[in-house]
Design a protein around this motif. Sequence first.
Motif, short mmCIF file in Angstrom:
data_model
loop_
_atom_site.label_atom_id
_atom_site.label_comp_id
_atom_site.label_asym_id
_atom_site.label_seq_id
_atom_site.Cartn_x
_atom_site.Cartn_y
_atom_site.Cartn_z
N HIS A 271 11.22 16.97 42.98
CA HIS A 271 11.57 15.12 43.17
C HIS A 271 12.13 14.98 42.49
O HIS A 271 12.35 13.22 41.62
CB HIS A 271 9.54 14.64 42.69
CG HIS A 271 8.37 15.50 42.72
ND1 HIS A 271 8.24 16.72 41.67
CD2 HIS A 271 7.21 15.09 43.44
CE1 HIS A 271 6.78 16.71 42.11
NE2 HIS A 271 6.75 16.10 43.13
N GLY A 272 13.05 14.64 43.58
CA GLY A 272 14.33 13.62 43.58
C GLY A 272 15.40 14.07 44.53
O GLY A 272 15.08 15.38 45.17
N SER A 273 16.40 13.35 44.75
CA SER A 273 17.91 13.80 45.61
C SER A 273 19.22 13.42 45.34
O SER A 273 19.37 12.50 44.94
CB SER A 273 17.95 12.85 46.47
OG SER A 273 16.69 12.67 47.76
N GLN B 251 11.43 17.90 47.02
CA GLN B 251 12.44 16.60 47.19
C GLN B 251 12.55 15.79 48.27
O GLN B 251 11.96 16.34 49.31
CB GLN B 251 13.61 17.11 46.30
CG GLN B 251 14.65 17.72 47.68
CD GLN B 251 14.52 19.12 47.25
OE1 GLN B 251 13.59 20.56 46.88
NE2 GLN B 251 15.64 20.30 48.10
N ASP C 14 14.93 8.53 38.57
CA ASP C 14 14.63 7.98 39.80
C ASP C 14 15.23 6.78 40.66
O ASP C 14 15.35 6.48 41.48
CB ASP C 14 13.47 6.71 39.69
CG ASP C 14 12.50 7.63 39.22
OD1 ASP C 14 11.84 8.21 39.71
OD2 ASP C 14 10.55 7.02 38.26
N TYR D 101 11.95 14.33 38.87
CA TYR D 101 12.09 12.95 39.33
C TYR D 101 13.30 12.12 39.12
O TYR D 101 13.17 10.79 38.22
CB TYR D 101 11.36 11.99 38.61
CG TYR D 101 9.39 12.72 38.94
CD1 TYR D 101 9.39 12.10 40.37
CD2 TYR D 101 8.69 13.40 38.29
CE1 TYR D 101 7.88 12.99 40.53
CE2 TYR D 101 7.49 14.07 38.45
CZ TYR D 101 7.31 12.81 39.49
OH TYR D 101 6.10 14.33 40.11
N ALA D 102 14.74 12.98 39.22
CA ALA D 102 15.46 12.18 38.50
C ALA D 102 16.86 12.17 40.25
O ALA D 102 16.40 13.35 41.37
CB ALA D 102 16.11 12.74 38.32
N SER D 103 17.88 11.75 40.67
CA SER D 103 18.79 11.92 41.27
C SER D 103 20.10 11.61 40.98
O SER D 103 20.78 11.12 41.61
CB SER D 103 18.31 11.15 43.11
OG SER D 103 17.31 11.45 42.95
#
Length: 195
Positions: free
Chosen positions: A126-128, A150, A70, A96-98
């Motif tokens: 789900h992340g950047s 994302q 996250d 869920y990670a960037s």
Amino acid sequence: VWVFPGHYTETLTMKSGVNLVSVDGPANTIIDGNNLGPIIVMSADAAVVGFTIQNGYNWGGGGIIVSHTDDASVLIKNNRLVNNRGGSAGAINIGYASPKIVGNWFINNSTSGTTTSTSPCIEGSHGSPNITNNVFWNNSGGECISFYYQSGGTIYNNTFVGNRGGISVRYQDIRNNIIIDSTSAGIGGSIYEYY
């Protein structure tokens, strides 16, 4: 953790706060999954720097998995990801990670899936992630970078040569990439960005 040169046949699950750094770079420091995998599962506040990561196999990601951190505390830098295979992701799977993915070489990775939601190199949701100054060469399956659901992230200054598929993403800033001799994995052979 400083790692001396060698050919290590193993898989790793990293704890939060661990930096795994090779002493002598990817040419001399190899982590070989021996077609087991994923080779490395990363946690928050972790780094993998200066390795060849090869021969991983796992449906969700053969080389590296980064999940549920996250934030941007994960660094994958100056590695060679070679001959990793999976169903949805070959080299790196993100959820869920960037992470920051910087200065790596992706060579001969593959997926059994060939749609825009699979990737032999970097796949996730789900992340950047920040994907900068990497080289993608001769990878096959879906798009080289496939990211959906994302909220942002960047794809800057990467080079893609001879891959099946280019970039398929949502809501990412894409700048100064070079894409040569790319064939379509689904929608478009170079860049497909949807909202």
